[in-house]
Design a protein around this motif. Structure first.
Motif, PDB file in Angstrom:
ATOM      1  N   ASN A 147       0.820  -1.206   0.000  1.00 13.59           N
ATOM      2  CA  ASN A 147       0.000   0.000   0.000  1.00 13.59           C
ATOM      3  C   ASN A 147       0.858   1.261   0.000  1.00 13.59           C
ATOM      4  O   ASN A 147       0.360   2.357  -0.227  1.00 13.59           O
ATOM      5  CB  ASN A 147      -1.002  -0.007   1.165  1.00 13.59           C
ATOM      6  CG  ASN A 147      -0.364   0.168   2.536  1.00 13.59           C
ATOM      7  OD1 ASN A 147       0.868   0.155   2.670  1.00 13.59           O
ATOM      8  ND2 ASN A 147      -1.190   0.306   3.564  1.00 13.59           N
ATOM      9  N   SER A 150       0.773   3.866  -2.891  1.00 12.39           N
ATOM     10  CA  SER A 150      -0.175   4.975  -2.995  1.00 12.39           C
ATOM     11  C   SER A 150      -0.315   5.777  -1.714  1.00 12.39           C
ATOM     12  O   SER A 150      -0.976   6.817  -1.706  1.00 12.39           O
ATOM     13  CB  SER A 150      -1.563   4.449  -3.401  1.00 12.39           C
ATOM     14  OG  SER A 150      -2.033   3.497  -2.467  1.00 12.39           O
ATOM     15  N   ASP A 167       2.835  -1.494  -9.639  1.00  9.79           N
ATOM     16  CA  ASP A 167       1.406  -1.318  -9.892  1.00  9.79           C
ATOM     17  C   ASP A 167       1.150  -0.936 -11.347  1.00  9.79           C
ATOM     18  O   ASP A 167       0.249  -1.473 -12.001  1.00  9.79           O
ATOM     19  CB  ASP A 167       0.836  -0.227  -8.983  1.00  9.79           C
ATOM     20  CG  ASP A 167       0.673  -0.681  -7.540  1.00  9.79           C
ATOM     21  OD1 ASP A 167       1.012  -1.838  -7.231  1.00  9.79           O
ATOM     22  OD2 ASP A 167       0.213   0.141  -6.714  1.00  9.79           O
ATOM     23  N   ASN A 188      -1.508  -5.686  -2.647  1.00 10.19           N
ATOM     24  CA  ASN A 188      -0.863  -4.547  -1.990  1.00 10.19           C
ATOM     25  C   ASN A 188      -1.093  -4.616  -0.482  1.00 10.19           C
ATOM     26  O   ASN A 188      -2.041  -4.029   0.037  1.00 10.19           O
ATOM     27  CB  ASN A 188      -1.407  -3.234  -2.552  1.00 10.19           C
ATOM     28  CG  ASN A 188      -1.133  -3.063  -4.028  1.00 10.19           C
ATOM     29  OD1 ASN A 188      -1.499  -3.913  -4.844  1.00 10.19           O
ATOM     30  ND2 ASN A 188      -0.518  -1.968  -4.393  1.00 10.19           N
ATOM     31  N   GLY A 190      -0.710  -4.057   3.588  1.00  9.52           N
ATOM     32  CA  GLY A 190      -0.351  -3.014   4.534  1.00  9.52           C
ATOM     33  C   GLY A 190       0.511  -3.621   5.629  1.00  9.52           C
ATOM     34  O   GLY A 190       1.322  -4.499   5.373  1.00  9.52           O
ATOM     35  N   VAL A 249      -5.678  -3.917  -2.765  1.00  7.36           N
ATOM     36  CA  VAL A 249      -5.134  -3.467  -1.485  1.00  7.36           C
ATOM     37  C   VAL A 249      -5.723  -4.306  -0.348  1.00  7.36           C
ATOM     38  O   VAL A 249      -6.936  -4.436  -0.228  1.00  7.36           O
ATOM     39  CB  VAL A 249      -5.438  -1.976  -1.251  1.00  7.36           C
ATOM     40  CG1 VAL A 249      -4.895  -1.523   0.099  1.00  7.36           C
ATOM     41  CG2 VAL A 249      -4.857  -1.127  -2.384  1.00  7.36           C
ATOM     42  N   ASP A 251      -5.125  -4.139   3.419  1.00  9.76           N
ATOM     43  CA  ASP A 251      -4.431  -3.435   4.515  1.00  9.76           C
ATOM     44  C   ASP A 251      -5.345  -3.069   5.676  1.00  9.76           C
ATOM     45  O   ASP A 251      -5.031  -2.167   6.456  1.00  9.76           O
ATOM     46  CB  ASP A 251      -3.736  -2.179   3.980  1.00  9.76           C
ATOM     47  CG  ASP A 251      -4.697  -1.082   3.526  1.00  9.76           C
ATOM     48  OD1 ASP A 251      -5.936  -1.339   3.522  1.00  9.76           O
ATOM     49  OD2 ASP A 251      -4.244   0.024   3.188  1.00  9.76           O
ATOM     50  N   SER A 255      -5.357   2.466   4.205  1.00  8.62           N
ATOM     51  CA  SER A 255      -5.147   3.456   3.153  1.00  8.62           C
ATOM     52  C   SER A 255      -6.391   4.290   2.853  1.00  8.62           C
ATOM     53  O   SER A 255      -6.319   5.244   2.065  1.00  8.62           O
ATOM     54  CB  SER A 255      -4.669   2.781   1.871  1.00  8.62           C
ATOM     55  OG  SER A 255      -5.612   1.811   1.427  1.00  8.62           O
TER      56      SER A 255
END
Length: 257
Positions: A147, A150, A167, A188, A190, A249, A251, A255
């Motif tokens: 993450n 981004s 990505d 992605n 976290g 993502v 996470d 995010s």
């Protein structure tokens, strides 16, 4: 029938950096879903525990040495999968570095090492996997991003920059290789329970850092390695047959808070 879509029976996977942590969990997960797995690492001795765990569960695993920053080594790894198993259906680009520190202090050698491993390695592996996957007109390439591609973090300039490239690489390859039946996605993560370079499989963390993670993550905890393995099974299987070019993502909501 719905659950059958998650089966990897009859499929062959490569997982790099599969000696511990996320890579080990993903390799075990793919094997539990039915895939034969070729484990890759700079040092194949680090893969013995993963291979043994897969074999003790009735699965099939082989070990191989690979330097993902070297295109020739990546080509040899894919060739080994074809030689031993006759095909390649799943590629998980997981091997990574853990170089952190202030941007102002990063040396050119450290910068190059991060980019070569975290980003270029994904491309070399994917490029090597393209030919066998295109020939059979099917394949799932999964790149382990973060993450941080981004979300800004202190001390992660090299990794974050490389993951941002990963990505975009996945999106471009998805567009270019979709006609060949190849899907390309990223996972992605976290904050996770695994600390990459400490030699342990799981380290939950403690003190102020974990307090901060709980305060800034909607699910109020780190991710468990098996949760990322489950995500990989989804992206590797026919359950995600219409998913490509996606940066997934995982996470705990960090995010979006």
């Amino acid at each position: 029938m719905l659950l059958e879509a998650f089966s990897l029976d009859g499929k062959v996977a490569i997982v790099t950096g599969s000696g511990r942590g996320l890579g080990k969990a993903i390799a075990l997960g793919l094997a539990s879903a039915g895939a034969k797995v070729l484990l890759g690492s700079r040092n194949p001795e680090h893969l013995s525990d993963t291979a043994t765990a897969i074999e003790n569960s009735g699965g099939t695993a082989l070990r191989a040495s690979v330097d993902i920053s070297d295109p020739t080594s990546c080509t040899a790894l894919v060739a080994k999968a074809e030689e031993e198993f006759g095909q390649l259906d799943i590629l998980v680009c997981n091997a990574a570095t853990n170089i952190q520190g202030p941007a102002a202090d990063m040396t050119p050698s450290d910068w190059c090492r991060v980019i070569d491993t975290e980003m270029s390695g994904c491309f070399y592996l994917s490029q090597a996997a393209y030919k066998p996957m295109a020939k059979q007109r099917r394949g799932s390439i999964i790149m382990i991003s973060a993450n941080s591609s981004s979300v800004g973090y202190t001390g992660l300039i090299g990794v974050a920059t490389a993951k941002g490239g990963v990505d975009m690489m996945a999106r471009n390859l998805a567009v270019e290789w979709g006609k060949d039946g190849i899907r390309v996605n990223t996972i992605n993560p976290g904050w996770t329970e695994h600390v990459p370079e400490d030699g342990a499989d799981v380290a939950a963390g403690d003190g102020d850092l974990d307090d901060d993670i709980r305060a800034t993550t909607p699910l109020e905890r780190r991710g468990r390695v098996e949760e990322f393995a489950n995500t990989a099974i989804f992206l590797a299987s026919d359950a995600s047959s219409y998913v490509t070019g996606h940066n997934l993502v995982v996470d705990g909501g960090y995010s979006v808070k």
